[in-house]
Each structure stands twice: as C-alpha cells, then as structure tokens.
Design a protein around this motif. Structure first.
Motif, PDB file in Angstrom:
ATOM      1  N   PHE A  21       0.821  -1.207   0.000  1.00 49.78           N
ATOM      2  CA  PHE A  21       0.000   0.000   0.000  1.00 49.78           C
ATOM      3  C   PHE A  21       0.857   1.260   0.000  1.00 49.78           C
ATOM      4  N   VAL A 112     -10.090   0.262  -7.970  1.00 47.88           N
ATOM      5  CA  VAL A 112     -10.619  -0.008  -6.628  1.00 47.88           C
ATOM      6  C   VAL A 112     -11.695  -1.085  -6.701  1.00 47.88           C
ATOM      7  N   ALA A 116      -9.698  -4.024  -4.929  1.00 45.42           N
ATOM      8  CA  ALA A 116      -9.744  -3.814  -3.480  1.00 45.42           C
ATOM      9  C   ALA A 116     -10.684  -4.803  -2.803  1.00 45.42           C
ATOM     10  N   ASP A 120      -9.296  -4.088   2.992  1.00 42.74           N
ATOM     11  CA  ASP A 120      -8.274  -3.134   2.568  1.00 42.74           C
ATOM     12  C   ASP A 120      -8.646  -1.700   2.926  1.00 42.74           C
ATOM     13  N   LEU A 124      -6.421   1.722   2.715  1.00 42.26           N
ATOM     14  CA  LEU A 124      -6.731   2.712   1.682  1.00 42.26           C
ATOM     15  C   LEU A 124      -6.975   4.081   2.309  1.00 42.26           C
ATOM     16  N   THR A 128      -4.686   7.297   1.480  1.00 42.64           N
ATOM     17  CA  THR A 128      -5.265   8.544   0.977  1.00 42.64           C
ATOM     18  C   THR A 128      -4.920   9.716   1.887  1.00 42.64           C
ATOM     19  N   VAL A 582     -14.345   3.066  -2.671  1.00 41.70           N
ATOM     20  CA  VAL A 582     -14.227   2.414  -1.357  1.00 41.70           C
ATOM     21  C   VAL A 582     -15.613   2.214  -0.754  1.00 41.70           C
TER      22      VAL A 582
END
Length: 815
Positions: A21, A112, A116, A120, A124, A128, A582
C-alpha cells in the motif's frame, strides 16, 4: 505465528502488506501531482493502461459482478454521458482536456472496484490521508522556504508538468495557494484528508499507528486551515456535524474530544506557521516544522489529556454532556470574540493593511491615534462593483484629516492603510463613532485579513453571477447540454461583464450546462444512492466508524461541489472517485438481476471497450497535437494531405487542422485543395467560434474577395466572445483594413461602398444592442470609433461610389 497462519487459512483472508500500500500510495501521489501540474491527457492514457493491466484475470470480473450496485451503475452512467458530451461539444480542444480528467478518475475507480477488498479499507484510508498530507507539506513549503517544493517542482516539470507557470506559493497576508495553484481545491482535498485522519486516529491500536495517525491529522489540518477557503471551511463544519451524528454512540464522545484537541493544537500552530509564510532561510522552515510539531503535539495531548478525559467522561454521562456543551460554547464564543476583539497594530515600512467598515451614506472623517506618517485610500463598493471586483475611490491621501462621502448605494467601504516608513496604529474610527478593527487579538493575521468585507464578500456574490451565467448556458440546450468545455467556450457569450472562468463553481449547474437534465439526474443519483447505501447500512446496525467517516466524506464532496469548481479539477476528481469506490466495495449490494459471473464479465468488457475507445481518442489527441506543433516549428514535413489526416485522427482537436487547411489552401492552384478548403470553411462556420471565424474572415474570405461571407462570418462569431473588448476591436480593425478607401480599389467595390457601410453599421448596431443592460460597457478604440462615425456620416448623406470617396477624402480618409 502458527496460530496466525491457521486463522488466515480458516477465514480465507490473506493480509496484504503495508509495503504494497505504500507503493500504491506513492503511485497515487504522483498521479495526482502530475494532474495538478497539467499533464491530464498523458495521465489519462497511462491510467487506462494501468486499469487494463489490473483488470486481467477471473478475480476482477468476479469482484465486479458482486459489486454492480446502484451507486456503481450510476458512476458508469455518469462517465458514459461525459464521454458522449466530449464528442458532441463544439469546443473539442476544451472537451478533450476535460474528458481526460474524467477518464483518469474512472480508471482509479475501476482499479478499486476490481482489486480492493473490504479489509483493505483501513489501509486505503491511511494511504489517501498520507497522500493529502504530502500535498499539505509541499504546499506549506511552497509558501515559504521551498526546500521540499523546489526540487519537487523541478522534478515534475522535467517529466512534462508546468508547475513553473502556476501560482503555487502564498497570497501575502492572506493564505497559501498550494501546489494545485488553487487554495479552494487544496482546502477541499485536505478536508477529506482530515476526515480520514480522524478515522485513523480513532481506530489506531498500537503506539506506532497512533503516532502516525496523529501526524497525518496535524499535517492535514494545518494545511487545511492555512489554505483558508471559506467555502471549504463552511462545508467541512457541516460534514463534521454529520460525522458526529452518524458515528456509533459509543465513539461519539471520543471523536468529539479528538476534534476539539485537533482544533486547539492546530490553532496554536497556525500562529507559529504564519510567521514563516513568504519568508526564506530559517524562518521559511517554520510552516513545515509547525505541521510536523502539530502532529507530535496532538499525539502528546491525546496521551496525556485526551485518553484520561475520555475515560472519565465516558463513565459520567451527565458530565460528558456538560463538557461537550461547554466546549461547543467555547468554540462559538472564540469565533464571535475573535471577530469582535481588536486593538492596535504595527505597520512595517512599505506594508499595507486593508480593513472594512459598513457606514451609512453620508460624510465622515477618520479619527484616531497613530505614530508616524500614514496614507489611506478609501474605496466604496456597491452591489454591481462587488460582483465585478471594482470600486470607487472616495479619498486618497494622508490619514491625518482624511474625509470622504459614502454614496447612497454603498455596501462596504474599504480603508487601505500604508506607511512607507513604518507606523504604529493604536486606534482608528469614523467620526460617527464606528470603530475600525485594526489588529484582531484572537485571530491569526491571515484569518483577520481574509474576513475583511465578510458581510459583502465579493467572491461569494460573484459566485451567484457565475451560477446565473451557467443556467443561461444550460438554457441553450436543456436536453443534452452543450458538451464538455462549453462553459469555458460560451461564458463570454452570456456574461454581463467580462471575467475569465472555465467553470461555474457549482458542479450541479456545470453538469446541467454540459450534459443537460440527464447528466444532472445521473450525477445526483451517483451521490444520492451512495448516501442511501451508507445510511441504510447504518440503520441496519453497522457500527464500523469507517461508515460514518465515508458518509462525512460524501457530504463534503456533495456540499463543496455546490460552491466551488472542485469536481472539475482532475486531482480532486480522482480522489473523489477513489472514495466512492471504497464506499461501493465496503457497503454496496449488487442489483439482484445483475449479480453473478456473467454480469461481471459483461461489465468488465464494457469498461474495457469504453476505456480502449476513449483512451485511443485521447492518445490521438496528444500525438496529433504534437505533430502539428512540430509542423508549425518546421521540424516535421507538411504534405498536401497532412491537415486532413490529422483532422481524421483527432476527434477533439480536428477544428484547428481544418482551419489551417482552410486559410492556407484557400487560393491554392490545385482545385482539389481549394475545394477542400472551401468545404472546411463551411464546416467550421457551423461551430460559431469567434477565433475560428475571424481567421476565416482575414485569411480565407478576404483573400478570395468573398466579402458577403466575411461579414456573415463576423456576425456569426462575435457573440461567442462578445464580452471580450478585443473581439470587437479585431473585427472593426479588419473592417477598416478591407474598406475600399481610394479610387485605385477595384471599381466594383467602389460602387458598393454603401453596401460596405450598411454591413459595418449592422455590426455597430449589434454592439449597441449588446451593451444595453450590461454591467460593463464595451467601448471601441479611438480609431475604430472615428471609423464608425465616418460610416454614419456616409450613411446619412446616402452618396455612393467615387462621390463617397471624395467625401471620405474631405473627412480625412482612413482613421
């Protein structure tokens, strides 16, 4: 170790490493940074390649089939409409650039969706928040020492960016502009980073993670506050309130206390950081050091005070309620007192100070106490002037004995104080007794400077004018809109005074103008269905703080987009789509009829087709533009068919190539090229773009002697840039150039002088009609105004041919 591995096999969850990541975060940072530096088209193509590489295999199709929820389908529909709008826009070069931003954001969203996992999400969020913190640190440094930002800008510019041409520093005495060159967009991005950092700080379980979360929170918050975007701050406060309301009951108190600690620490460090803004050397390091210190101090406050206070209050419900109420009252009181409490201020040599007052109409003198010679310029703004950012000077001279009269329509009066040799201002007031607030005792200097004219804020008032103009553009094509880039292309057609803006500063109206009602409905569905999805899961008992964090982020995205152009900025779009992705991964539920392996493969195939087609369009836009630049520079050979080939390849920049052919081959000796030039001229005229039509007038129709077409093209193109003074000047300059001034001119043209006069006066009439009701009048140059007066004189006498020439000679001929 064995127990851990057994658990992993049992649940089927394979933890991903933090190192992975970290690499993704670095890549995401450079993607956003390159977009911020103006490399939108190249990044779009690279993002398409990245998505295609990440979506190979069965797992991506399977995951996509499990995630075709209404919010996901709405995002796909929104992006599809944007693709269509990029093709039917008559401003192809603008549309190509705007769509490149959206295409890159789609790729981020797509990665994503297909890669993802639900588990995760925390990483994430950390990734970010780390990216926004990097933006914050670089922006703070760019406003001062540039120890970090300087090498970063040079590296990015070497890779094709244009940071050297951007305002990435500091508005003196006001705020940082950030590496995006726009403090409002920077504020919006950092607000999202702050919300995610709250989540990380609340869920951290180890000392290392708590320190990291505190550092991210302190850095993001300080950058957010120093950007001082009032729109972003207002929408952030609403989002924070929604965050607290949506948070699980058991975590609401600790979240509120964390927010309070962050506010206090950041406020203290703002005073420190401000001392270094605009400075070099050791002082120039203060903003970055203050940001790092804010994170460390916040961690210390949490450990020494926050944790104990939370524990104590959690066991005493009534005391907790009282504490929260007291803190809320203190916060409101600080804001109110910060605006009210003021004292004297010291002006350094050459320093300026701007302060606002709101006196009633009448005559006033300035009174007070100060040391040293001070000058003052007193300005007044009425409603129209606040919109246009203009003013009326009421007085200019020494502060001693200054007197001025406030007009009836005044909304605000500004006092611009300066002291060439430095001065101490102890107090200042109007003769009516109204106090002029000089030094604000509780507010940082930049905040005090920023709130001047708060009750007649010209930026906020001008926003309303932008929105009105956006609705006017929408009304020209309410069903499908005018295509991407239409606001930049047509705002000068509808505005009542000239201003330069590519966006409406309200994305809902922007979407209406570009894609009509369908576009707005899909955009509302994209945001609204995401909100419904999150709220439904909250009602179903979902207690994860991530849900309320994402809900707060969604609120920030939706609210800030209503007052700023954030959704039109590429780096912000990519960040927004990542967060929407997300949300879909963590909380989305597929539409029953669309779930399954087959649906996943169909959806993935559709994404591949969309990205391949439009990625190819953008790639051709890049390569064709580059080849055209090389041809213009003489580096690449130009064949008779070059422009036609470039136009056929480039779906966005084709107009430039056809225009080149139309003006350069208009008088070619080869019939095929003359015919093609004429065909292109007719096609280009349908765009009704002033710069295109003017080139056709000057280099196509004038050379061919097609003066009827010349005047027709002139009046077709003028409206698109009617608010720009140079538009009218260029046209009348051309009219003077082609007017038959002497007997040596072609006899047919001399005999038609009355026709030329009529055509010129028709355009003059257009100008007079256009000026009616405008806030800002268009005026011609002295030469063109004299030319128009000559045409009026000829029109009144009614003479034609050589008699008209004789009259012109007596009048002094060409101006």
């Amino acid at each position: 170790m064995g127990k851990h591995n057994t658990s992993t096999r049992r649940t089927g969850v394979v933890p991903r490493s933090n190192g992975l990541f970290a690499l993704i975060g670095i890549g995401f940072f450079f993607l956003l940074a390159a977009q911020a530096g103006g490399s939108d088209k190249h990044i779009a193509v690279a993002a398409v390649v990245l998505f295609l590489a990440c979506s190979i295999g069965r797992a991506p199709a399977q995951r996509l089939g499990e995630r075709l929820s209404i919010p996901v389908l709405a995002v796909f529909a929104y992006l599809l409409l944007n693709g269509a709008a990029s093709l039917y826009s008559r401003f192809g070069s603008f549309a190509g650039t705007e769509f490149s931003k959206i295409l890159a954001a789609l790729c981020v969203y797509g990665v994503v969706l297909v890669r993802a996992k639900r588990e995760d999400a925390p990483r994430l969020a950390a990734m970010t928040a780390s990216v926004t913190a990097a933006f914050s640190l670089l922006s703070l440094d760019a406003a001062a020492g540039k120890l970090l930002a300087g090498p970063f800008f040079r590296l990015m510019d070497a890779l094709g960016c244009q940071f050297q041409y951007m305002s990435t520093g500091y508005e003196e005495g006001v705020r940082i502009t950030g590496i995006l060159g726009n403090p409002n967009v920077l504020g919006g991005m950092l607000a999202l980073g702050v919300l995610l950092s709250f989540y990380l700080a609340m869920t951290a379980r180890t000392t290392r993670s708590r320190v990291g979360a505190s550092m991210l929170l302190g850095i993001n918050t300080l950058g957010f506050l120093l950007a001082f975007s009032m729109g972003a701050i207002a929408m952030f406060m609403v989002s924070v309130l929604l965050y607290l309301l949506a948070a699980p009951a058991g975590k609401r108190l600790s979240l509120f206390l964390l927010m309070a600690q962050d506010a206090v620490v950041s406020l203290v460090m703002m005073f420190v950081a401000f001392q270094g803004l605009g400075k070099s050397g050791a002082l120039g390091m203060l903003p970055v050091l203050a940001a790092v210190a804010a994170g460390g101090l916040l961690y210390g406050v949490q450990r020494l005070v926050g944790d104990r206070l939370t524990t104590v209050l959690a066991s005493h419900g009534k005391a907790a309620g009282i504490t929260v109420a007291v803190l809320a009252v203190l916060a409101v009181s600080y804001v109110v007192l910060g605006y009210q409490l003021s004292g004297g201020i010291a002006l350094n040599a050459g320093e300026d100070l701007r302060r606002s007052v709101y006196p009633a109409p009448g005559t006033y003198t300035l009174e007070g106490s100060w040391e040293g010679p001070v000058s003052v310029v007193v300005e007044s703004q009425n409603a129209s002037q606040t919109i246009m950012h203009t003013s009326t000077v009421l007085y200019s001279g020494d502060l001693e004995g200054a007197s001025f009269t406030v007009p009836e329509d005044s909304k605000v009066v500004y006092l611009n104080l300066s002291a060439p040799e430095g001065a101490n201002l102890e107090s200042l007031s109007l003769s009516s007794g109204e106090k002029v607030r000089l030094g604000y005792l509780l507010l940082p200097e930049f905040a005090a400077n920023r709130i001047q004219g708060l009750w007649a804020n010209q930026n906020a008032i001008q926003r309303v004018e932008f929105w009105r103009d956006g609705l006017k553009i929408y009304q020209e094509s309410p069903i499908i809109g005018n295509g991407l880039g239409c606001v930049e292309g047509t705002v000068t057609q509808v505005q009542s005074f000239y201003y330069a803006s590519r966006y409406v500063h309200n994305h809902y109206i922007q979407v209406l103008a570009e894609m009509g009602i369908p576009g707005l409905l899909v955009f509302l569905t994209m945001l609204g269905s995401s909100a419904v999805m999150l709220l439904r899961r909250r009602r179903e008992g979902e207690e994860d703080l991530l849900l309320s964090t994402l809900l707060a982020c969604l609120a920030m995205l939706a609210l800030h987009g209503a007052v700023e152009a954030v959704w039109s900025i590429s780096a912000y779009q990519a960040l927004a789509l990542l967060l929407l992705g997300v949300m879909a991964v963590c909380y989305g539920r597929p539409v029953a009829k669309l779930s399954g392996k087959a649906a996943g493969w169909i959806a993935l195939g559709g994404l591949w087709l969309f990205q391949l087609v439009f990625g190819w369009f953008v790639f051709n836009y890049i390569t064709a533009s580059r080849q055209y630049e090389e041809i213009q520079a003489g580096v690449r050979e130009q064949t008779p068919y070059t422009m036609s080939n470039l136009a056929a390849r480039d779906h966005y920049g084709w107009a430039q190539y056809k225009l080149d052919m139309a003006v350069n081959a208009a008088t070619s000796e080869v019939p095929e090229f003359r015919e093609r030039a004429a065909e292109y001229a007719r096609e280009l005229r349908r765009l009704k773009i002033h710069s295109v039509n003017y080139s056709l007038e000057k280099y196509h129709y004038a050379d061919l002697g097609q003066y009827e077409e010349l005047f027709a093209a002139s009046r077709e193109g003028i409206p698109q840039k009617a608010s720009v003074v140079e538009t009218w000047q260029e046209e009348f300059d051309l009219y003077r150039e082609i007017f038959p001034w002497s007997a040596e001119e072609d006899k047919d043209r001399i005999g038609q002088i009355d026709w030329y006069v009529d055509q010129i006066l028709l355009t003059w009439q257009m100008l007079e009609e256009y000026n009616a009701g405008r806030l800002e009048q268009i005026t011609l140059s002295e030469e063109n105004q004299a030319f128009v007066e000559q045409m009026k004189a000829l029109d009144e006498t009614g003479v034609t041919g050589e008699a008209a020439l004789a009259l012109l000679a007596a009048m002094g001929a060409q101006p």
